[in-house]
Design a protein around this motif. Sequence first.
Motif, PDB file in Angstrom:
ATOM      1  N   PRO A  60      34.013  -1.619  37.629  1.00 15.92           N
ATOM      2  CA  PRO A  60      35.057  -2.619  37.896  1.00 15.92           C
ATOM      3  C   PRO A  60      36.250  -2.042  38.659  1.00 15.92           C
ATOM      4  O   PRO A  60      36.817  -2.721  39.526  1.00 15.92           O
ATOM      5  N   ALA A  61      36.636  -0.797  38.363  1.00 14.74           N
ATOM      6  CA  ALA A  61      37.777  -0.188  39.055  1.00 14.74           C
ATOM      7  C   ALA A  61      37.422   0.162  40.497  1.00 14.74           C
ATOM      8  O   ALA A  61      38.232  -0.028  41.415  1.00 14.74           O
ATOM      9  N   LEU A  62      36.206   0.645  40.712  1.00 15.11           N
ATOM     10  CA  LEU A  62      35.807   1.042  42.063  1.00 15.11           C
ATOM     11  C   LEU A  62      35.591  -0.163  42.975  1.00 15.11           C
ATOM     12  O   LEU A  62      35.524   0.000  44.196  1.00 15.11           O
ATOM     13  N   ARG A  63      35.492  -1.348  42.412  1.00 15.66           N
ATOM     14  CA  ARG A  63      35.402  -2.545  43.252  1.00 15.66           C
ATOM     15  C   ARG A  63      36.690  -2.750  44.052  1.00 15.66           C
ATOM     16  O   ARG A  63      36.687  -3.460  45.060  1.00 15.66           O
ATOM     17  N   PHE A  64      37.780  -2.122  43.612  1.00 17.25           N
ATOM     18  CA  PHE A  64      39.056  -2.247  44.311  1.00 17.25           C
ATOM     19  C   PHE A  64      39.225  -1.185  45.404  1.00 17.25           C
ATOM     20  O   PHE A  64      40.236  -1.187  46.108  1.00 17.25           O
ATOM     21  N   LEU A  65      38.257  -0.276  45.552  1.00 21.20           N
ATOM     22  CA  LEU A  65      38.325   0.761  46.591  1.00 21.20           C
ATOM     23  C   LEU A  65      38.085   0.132  47.958  1.00 21.20           C
ATOM     24  O   LEU A  65      37.045  -0.484  48.187  1.00 21.20           O
ATOM     25  N   VAL A  66      39.052   0.274  48.864  1.00 24.69           N
ATOM     26  CA  VAL A  66      38.936  -0.364  50.176  1.00 24.69           C
ATOM     27  C   VAL A  66      38.749   0.634  51.313  1.00 24.69           C
ATOM     28  O   VAL A  66      38.356   0.265  52.416  1.00 24.69           O
ATOM     29  N   ASP A  67      39.021   1.937  51.046  1.00 21.29           N
ATOM     30  CA  ASP A  67      38.892   2.903  52.142  1.00 21.29           C
ATOM     31  C   ASP A  67      38.948   4.315  51.586  1.00 21.29           C
ATOM     32  O   ASP A  67      39.534   4.562  50.518  1.00 21.29           O
ATOM     33  N   ILE A  68      38.309   5.237  52.303  1.00 23.11           N
ATOM     34  CA  ILE A  68      38.456   6.670  52.038  1.00 23.11           C
ATOM     35  C   ILE A  68      38.781   7.312  53.379  1.00 23.11           C
ATOM     36  O   ILE A  68      38.014   7.175  54.333  1.00 23.11           O
ATOM     37  N   SER A  69      39.902   7.991  53.454  1.00 22.76           N
ATOM     38  CA  SER A  69      40.319   8.598  54.720  1.00 22.76           C
ATOM     39  C   SER A  69      40.402  10.112  54.583  1.00 22.76           C
ATOM     40  O   SER A  69      40.507  10.657  53.478  1.00 22.76           O
ATOM     41  N   ILE A  70      40.363  10.788  55.735  1.00 24.47           N
ATOM     42  CA  ILE A  70      40.431  12.244  55.786  1.00 24.47           C
ATOM     43  C   ILE A  70      41.732  12.647  56.468  1.00 24.47           C
ATOM     44  O   ILE A  70      42.097  12.099  57.508  1.00 24.47           O
ATOM     45  N   ASN A  91      45.403  -3.353  41.541  1.00 28.39           N
ATOM     46  CA  ASN A  91      44.457  -3.603  40.458  1.00 28.39           C
ATOM     47  C   ASN A  91      45.136  -3.421  39.108  1.00 28.39           C
ATOM     48  O   ASN A  91      46.281  -2.969  39.019  1.00 28.39           O
ATOM     49  N   HIS A  92      44.412  -3.749  38.038  1.00 30.57           N
ATOM     50  CA  HIS A  92      44.961  -3.674  36.693  1.00 30.57           C
ATOM     51  C   HIS A  92      44.565  -2.395  35.965  1.00 30.57           C
ATOM     52  O   HIS A  92      44.792  -2.281  34.749  1.00 30.57           O
ATOM     53  N   PHE A  93      43.973  -1.428  36.684  1.00 31.31           N
ATOM     54  CA  PHE A  93      43.558  -0.173  36.053  1.00 31.31           C
ATOM     55  C   PHE A  93      44.615   0.919  36.175  1.00 31.31           C
ATOM     56  O   PHE A  93      44.877   1.647  35.220  1.00 31.31           O
ATOM     57  N   PHE A  94      45.198   1.083  37.360  1.00 29.22           N
ATOM     58  CA  PHE A  94      46.240   2.100  37.551  1.00 29.22           C
ATOM     59  C   PHE A  94      47.259   1.610  38.570  1.00 29.22           C
ATOM     60  O   PHE A  94      46.994   0.699  39.357  1.00 29.22           O
ATOM     61  N   LYS A  95      48.420   2.234  38.532  1.00 30.07           N
ATOM     62  CA  LYS A  95      49.534   1.806  39.373  1.00 30.07           C
ATOM     63  C   LYS A  95      49.431   2.353  40.798  1.00 30.07           C
ATOM     64  O   LYS A  95      50.084   1.843  41.707  1.00 30.07           O
ATOM     65  N   ASP A  96      48.641   3.399  41.008  1.00 31.40           N
ATOM     66  CA  ASP A  96      48.585   4.080  42.302  1.00 31.40           C
ATOM     67  C   ASP A  96      47.861   3.231  43.349  1.00 31.40           C
ATOM     68  O   ASP A  96      46.839   2.609  43.057  1.00 31.40           O
ATOM     69  N   SER A  97      48.367   3.283  44.571  1.00 34.14           N
ATOM     70  CA  SER A  97      47.672   2.623  45.680  1.00 34.14           C
ATOM     71  C   SER A  97      46.662   3.559  46.329  1.00 34.14           C
ATOM     72  O   SER A  97      45.781   3.116  47.071  1.00 34.14           O
ATOM     73  N   ALA A  98      46.779   4.864  46.039  1.00 33.77           N
ATOM     74  CA  ALA A  98      45.839   5.839  46.597  1.00 33.77           C
ATOM     75  C   ALA A  98      45.717   7.022  45.648  1.00 33.77           C
ATOM     76  O   ALA A  98      46.693   7.422  45.001  1.00 33.77           O
ATOM     77  N   ASN A 128      48.130   7.336  37.350  1.00 33.07           N
ATOM     78  CA  ASN A 128      49.055   6.596  36.489  1.00 33.07           C
ATOM     79  C   ASN A 128      48.352   5.356  35.937  1.00 33.07           C
ATOM     80  O   ASN A 128      48.464   4.249  36.476  1.00 33.07           O
ATOM     81  N   TRP A 129      47.623   5.579  34.861  1.00 35.04           N
ATOM     82  CA  TRP A 129      46.828   4.512  34.267  1.00 35.04           C
ATOM     83  C   TRP A 129      47.720   3.454  33.626  1.00 35.04           C
ATOM     84  O   TRP A 129      48.766   3.764  33.052  1.00 35.04           O
ATOM     85  N   LEU A 169      40.047   5.335  32.105  1.00 37.22           N
ATOM     86  CA  LEU A 169      38.580   5.389  32.089  1.00 37.22           C
ATOM     87  C   LEU A 169      38.039   6.788  31.812  1.00 37.22           C
ATOM     88  O   LEU A 169      36.836   6.956  31.642  1.00 37.22           O
ATOM     89  N   THR A 170      38.921   7.785  31.789  1.00 36.91           N
ATOM     90  CA  THR A 170      38.478   9.164  31.575  1.00 36.91           C
ATOM     91  C   THR A 170      38.574   9.582  30.107  1.00 36.91           C
ATOM     92  O   THR A 170      38.218  10.708  29.767  1.00 36.91           O
ATOM     93  N   THR A 171      39.064   8.698  29.268  1.00 32.98           N
ATOM     94  CA  THR A 171      39.152   8.997  27.839  1.00 32.98           C
ATOM     95  C   THR A 171      38.561   7.858  27.029  1.00 32.98           C
ATOM     96  O   THR A 171      38.444   6.721  27.494  1.00 32.98           O
ATOM     97  N   GLU A 172      38.193   8.181  25.810  1.00 32.98           N
ATOM     98  CA  GLU A 172      37.615   7.182  24.900  1.00 32.98           C
ATOM     99  C   GLU A 172      38.256   7.350  23.532  1.00 32.98           C
ATOM    100  O   GLU A 172      38.331   8.478  23.009  1.00 32.98           O
ATOM    101  N   VAL A 173      38.758   6.284  22.980  1.00 33.91           N
ATOM    102  CA  VAL A 173      39.391   6.316  21.662  1.00 33.91           C
ATOM    103  C   VAL A 173      38.380   5.838  20.627  1.00 33.91           C
ATOM    104  O   VAL A 173      37.810   4.741  20.749  1.00 33.91           O
TER     105      VAL A 173
END
Length: 367
Positions: free
Chosen positions: A170-180, A198-205, A238-239, A245-249
């Motif tokens: 669901p989070a990767l559906r918001f990926l629009v580009d990968i640049s070098i 998106n609603h997963f993290f605050k970062d735009s990149a 900044n989740w 998604l990298t931790t589990e409670v």
Amino acid sequence: MGNLIKFIRKIFKKNYSAKQTPDIDEISGEFEPAYVETKLRRQYLQTMVDSLPISVQSKLVIMKNLQLEQLCVDKKFYDVVFEMEIDLNASSGEMYRKRRAIIEGTWQPPDTMPNYKVPDPLEPNAAAHFRETLAKFKSVPPQTKGIPDFWITVFRNTCIAEMVQEQDVPALRFLVDISIHYGKKKPSFMLKFHFAKNHFFKDSALTKTYFLKTGIDNRDPFSFEGPQITHCRGCEINWEPTMNLTTEVCEKKQRHRGDGDKRIIYETYLSDSFFNFFNPPLMKMHKDDDSEKHKILRADFKIAQYLRTRIIPKAVLYFTGDIVEANFVRDEDDTTDEDSDDEDENDYYEEYDFSDPTDESSVEPSM
């Protein structure tokens, strides 16, 4: 051809498992060095050279001096190639800008005819089966903006597929580009993953920077094979609350030692996730280090090069199936040996100061 590939795999497996070599006293002059553990093999060959007449050793010294001179020529070649890669990336900026605009739906290009050969139609039964399997795509509205699930589909046709967990999708559906982006001050490149809001993290990149060694190491000059990644630096994500998604409670029942009452406590565990890619081990690469952390780094470096040289430049061809690489199918004969012995973490690597290799301003954007 299939039998030849299996034979080659078995040969390399035999070489790789060279740690199970006989004792030193079992090694004779007729023993094949290829099947000796790396460090012991080096000692074996050096001793062999020392056993030769001085006149022969002198010829070998001259040949190694010539080889060292050639390495300086090789370095110039690799430097030019790397500069060309930077120039090519800059020249490709327009293509990358248009591609991103199409994917995220900010540009609706006009209909056009293909300038390439259209693939031959599938065998009817296979085509019917695939259409039934992919029926969900018929629900995509005709006037949909952009290309839904573009990067997810690309990843699923490459080695990146193994990195993506179910909760990542669901989070990767918001990926629009990968640049070098290439470094100005020191040889390096950054992979920048651009996300829609998106609603997963605050970062735009999210970014991952890899630092390169381009010079010849005077302590081990003959190991030079061109620019090599020495270490990398990820970024903090900044989740949003409860969305990491990298931790589990997990809930855990615990009995109080004093009164015996039961209570529920919550423990946080690290979980497998694609987003662990942005949190690599902070260490510097060392040659011939076979520790688990260095194996992770080597795999990480290969993925970075794979992204930089193949997936990012040719993403649409992975999406459309024009590039389908067969090396992701596991051979039924393949087995994996895992070491269960735990070692002290300090034995794995040498701590490295990441405060000064380059700053964000030294990385030149490609677009």
